[in-house]
Write an enzyme that holds these catalytic residues in place. Structure first.
Site, PDB file in Angstrom:
ATOM      1  N   LYS A   9       0.842  -1.202   0.000  1.00 22.92           N
ATOM      2  CA  LYS A   9       0.000   0.000   0.000  1.00 22.92           C
ATOM      3  C   LYS A   9       0.871   1.243   0.000  1.00 22.92           C
ATOM      4  CE  LYS A   9       0.988   1.334   4.369  1.00 22.92           C
ATOM      5  NZ  LYS A   9       1.634   2.623   4.711  1.00 22.92           N
ATOM      6  N   PRO A  90       9.294  -5.399  -0.229  1.00 20.99           N
ATOM      7  CA  PRO A  90      10.533  -5.190   0.534  1.00 20.99           C
ATOM      8  C   PRO A  90      10.257  -5.024   2.030  1.00 20.99           C
ATOM      9  CG  PRO A  90      10.491  -3.775  -1.403  1.00 20.99           C
ATOM     10  CD  PRO A  90       9.124  -4.390  -1.288  1.00 20.99           C
ATOM     11  N   LEU A  95       5.778   0.111   2.955  1.00 23.93           N
ATOM     12  CA  LEU A  95       4.741  -0.356   2.034  1.00 23.93           C
ATOM     13  C   LEU A  95       3.744  -1.300   2.695  1.00 23.93           C
ATOM     14  CD1 LEU A  95       7.046  -0.959  -1.066  1.00 23.93           C
ATOM     15  CD2 LEU A  95       5.421   0.924  -0.742  1.00 23.93           C
ATOM     16  N   GLY A  96       3.913  -1.539   3.993  1.00 23.07           N
ATOM     17  CA  GLY A  96       2.911  -2.291   4.749  1.00 23.07           C
ATOM     18  C   GLY A  96       2.941  -3.790   4.587  1.00 23.07           C
ATOM     19  N   ASP A  98       4.281  -6.315   6.268  1.00 20.61           N
ATOM     20  CA  ASP A  98       4.039  -7.129   7.464  1.00 20.61           C
ATOM     21  C   ASP A  98       2.570  -7.069   7.870  1.00 20.61           C
ATOM     22  OD1 ASP A  98       4.993  -8.890   9.416  1.00 20.61           O
ATOM     23  OD2 ASP A  98       5.339  -7.283  10.857  1.00 20.61           O
ATOM     24  N   SER A  99       1.996  -5.875   7.855  1.00 17.63           N
ATOM     25  CA  SER A  99       0.580  -5.722   8.209  1.00 17.63           C
ATOM     26  C   SER A  99      -0.321  -6.417   7.198  1.00 17.63           C
ATOM     27  CB  SER A  99       0.212  -4.239   8.288  1.00 17.63           C
ATOM     28  OG  SER A  99       0.896  -3.593   9.338  1.00 17.63           O
ATOM     29  N   SER A 100       0.050  -6.338   5.918  1.00 13.51           N
ATOM     30  CA  SER A 100      -0.753  -6.969   4.877  1.00 13.51           C
ATOM     31  C   SER A 100      -0.740  -8.485   5.022  1.00 13.51           C
ATOM     32  CB  SER A 100      -0.229  -6.566   3.498  1.00 13.51           C
ATOM     33  OG  SER A 100      -1.091  -7.014   2.479  1.00 13.51           O
ATOM     34  N   ASP A 132      -2.335  -0.590  10.624  1.00 12.62           N
ATOM     35  CA  ASP A 132      -2.632  -0.765   9.203  1.00 12.62           C
ATOM     36  C   ASP A 132      -3.402  -2.039   8.894  1.00 12.62           C
ATOM     37  OD1 ASP A 132      -1.403   1.586   8.492  1.00 12.62           O
ATOM     38  OD2 ASP A 132       0.505   0.661   7.945  1.00 12.62           O
TER      39      ASP A 132
END
Length: 284
Positions: A9, A90, A95-96, A98-100, A132
């Site tokens: 994201k 990466p 870019l989120g 881990d949360s994604s 997130d």
């Protein structure tokens, strides 16, 4: 086997309104999913086994392990899972990823274990993991408020192209906390920036000049090498550059794919870690 995608994201806007009495910060942010995705494969198992194709990724340090443990507690399941993650986003990039992946774990286990939780319940559980995570349960284009637990879907953007530049910088583990600690009085805004951006999205004509990130000034002060990367991004042909989340990734959004490809190739020729991706609607 069940396979789910976990998209990256970018924050089109990221406003910090004020510090709350509970210690969290009140946020107002418009977030957009991208086609750069990790891939998670779930299969039944008597025990929990988590693996990845990335040598730099450690399950015990990620939200993925916490998501498995938390979901098991919430749904009262002691069932195991064999979870394989193909990493493409990466690490520690803003870019989120881990949360994604954590959100994908909640959705995947909900299906694999037959718990049948609705989307809103998964978002509640996700909020216990990180700010997130609730957004990634839904994906697409959305307004995030509170500390991240309130997510409102927005009209899906007409497809745009994003060029991402990931600086070769070693970022501290407490990167986001450091940015919050160093926010200045003029870093806080009222939410009007996101409102104006929301209006342009609802009118079907996203105005890139309205993109904003409260962390940007602080990040460039704490990590001054970002200035060099920003200039090199400009030299590659970008003109509207923003910081992705807490960074260090920089991005630009374009409507024309050919222009995006030229910028991407220019960055690659200079040896940069760059990605050419598109905006993404909600995932099932």
């Amino acid at each position: 086997m069940l396979t789910l995608l976990a998209p990256a994201k970018v924050n089109l806007s990221l406003e910090v309104l004020y510090r709350r009495k509970d210690g969290y910060h009140e946020l107002r942010s418009i977030i957009q999913s991208l086609s750069l995705c990790d891939r998670l494969s779930f299969s039944p198992s008597k025990t929990v086994h988590i693996s990845s194709d990335s040598q730099d990724w450690q399950a015990d340090l990620s939200l993925v392990s916490k998501a498995v443990e938390l979901f098991s507690e919430r749904c009262g399941q002691n069932t195991g899972v064999n979870l394989k993650i193909a990493k493409r986003i990466p690490l520690v990039s803003g870019l989120g990823g881990d949360s994604s992946c954590a959100a994908a774990v909640l959705k995947g286990l909900n299906k694999l274990w037959g718990c049948g939780y609705p989307c809103w319940r998964l978002m509640e559980i996700g909020a216990e993991l990180g700010s997130d995570v609730p957004f990634f349960i839904m994906g697409g284009t959305a307004m995030m408020e509170g500390r991240g637990e309130t997510v409102t879907p927005l009209p899906t953007l007409t497809q745009m192209w994003a060029v991402l530049l990931v600086p070769a910088l070693d970022m501290p583990a407490d990167k986001t906390a450091a940015l919050y600690r160093n926010l200045r009085p003029d870093s806080f805004t009222s939410g009007e920036i996101s409102d104006k951006l929301l209006e342009s999205i609802c009118q079907g004509k996203l105005s890139l000049s309205l993109c904003f990130n409260a962390f940007e000034k602080v990040a460039f002060e704490l990590f001054p090498e970002l200035v060099k990367y920003r200039w090199q991004f400009l030299e590659a042909g970008a003109y509207q550059i923003s910081l992705a989340g807490a960074g260090p990734t920089l991005f630009t959004l374009l409507k024309d794919k050919n222009t995006a490809e030229k910028i991407y190739h220019n960055l690659c020729q200079k040896g940069h870690q760059a990605y050419l991706v598109s905006t993404l609607g909600p995932l099932d």
